[in-house]
Design an enzyme around this catalytic site. Structure first.
Site: not given
Length: 288
Positions: A33, A148, A180, A205
């Site tokens: 996505y 992702k 993160e 990411l």
């Protein structure tokens, strides 16, 4: 006005959008996505978002169904149909529909492509004015966090823990170091004014807003250190913030209940947010 969904080549009313039970995105989270912001009716940094979409699709061997130029035209059309001036456009591409089996389906199985918009306040968001609280949680994710993937169960659990605690985000921790946020990139500004964020690797990411904000920081002549940092170092930071397509630059004023700096958004964080939003509104980040 009814929302619209782009589904497998067609723009359809939200209420009519349907995906088969045998879609591999539903059965295996076998898909990718992407999310891009819309500000003043314009896409923000869309070329970079689509490059990351293409990279993630290639990493799991799904053919990208559109070129970047085609994606941009579709995204703009969808935003125009929904009359979204401020918000997000969400893209998902799965491996498609096939009988449930772990190996890839037969070659030639078309991917499923879904896209929709969400209205969301970005400019003048109250949270950005006051700053937000975060908590730390263990990082439970797989080893290819640079992809992702729609497989977001660990992030869902982290974000739910944050919601139960009444805070805005969870910073995930592995071996004592912040990786993160549940849906964001974590930054701190040290007492000697160094901007610190974790370096890119399979562990995080590659945030698109991260890239733009770091470039702005360089132009502001901030010293940038891409390295690991501990929770303890974050608690002693002068400022902290996180970035994402929807949050842009979000000041963090407490971590695990402890105030960061004086407990209010710091001047460098506020300046980075202001400059980023000014560039987005001028179209300087609408790179398509």
């Amino acid at each position: 006005m009814s929302r619209t969904v782009f589904l497998n080549g067609d723009f359809v009313p939200f209420e009519e959008a349907r995906i088969p039970v045998m879609d591999r995105g539903f059965l295996f989270a076998d898909g990718i996505y992407e999310v891009a912001a819309i500000i003043d009716g314009k896409l923000v940094d869309e070329v970079a978002h689509l490059a990351r979409l293409d990279r993630s699709l290639r990493a799991i061997e799904i053919a990208n169904p559109y070129t970047s130029e085609e994606w941009i035209a579709l995204m703009r059309e969808l935003a125009a149909r929904d009359e979204v001036r401020e918000g997000l456009v969400y893209i998902e591409v799965t491996r498609g529909v096939a009988e449930r089996d772990f190996p890839f389906p037969p070659e030639g199985t078309p991917p499923t492509v879904v896209m929709f918009t969400q209205a969301k306040r970005i400019l003048g968001a109250p949270a950005a004015e006051k700053g937000v609280a975060v908590i730390t949680v263990p990082d439970l994710r797989w080893k290819r966090r640079d992809i992702k993937s729609v497989a977001l169960l660990a992030q869902v659990l982290a974000k739910q823990e944050a919601a139960r605690a009444g805070v805005s985000e969870a910073w995930m921790v592995e071996d004592g170091h912040v990786t993160e946020g549940g849906s964001s990139t974590a930054f701190i500004i040290t007492p000697d004014d160094r901007l610190v964020t974790r370096p890119l690797s399979n562990a995080v990411l590659p945030g698109i807003t991260r890239i733009a904000v770091m470039q702005l920081a360089r132009e502001m002549q901030l010293t940038i250190e891409e390295r690991l940092f501990t929770v303890e170092e974050a608690l002693c930071a002068r400022e902290a913030f996180y970035t994402s397509a929807s949050a842009i630059v979000m000041p963090v004023v407490t971590i695990d209940g402890k105030a960061i700096g004086d407990g209010s958004p710091g001047p460098m964080t506020k300046r980075l947010r202001e400059v980023y939003l000014a560039l987005a509104r001028d179209g300087a980040l609408a790179s398509g």
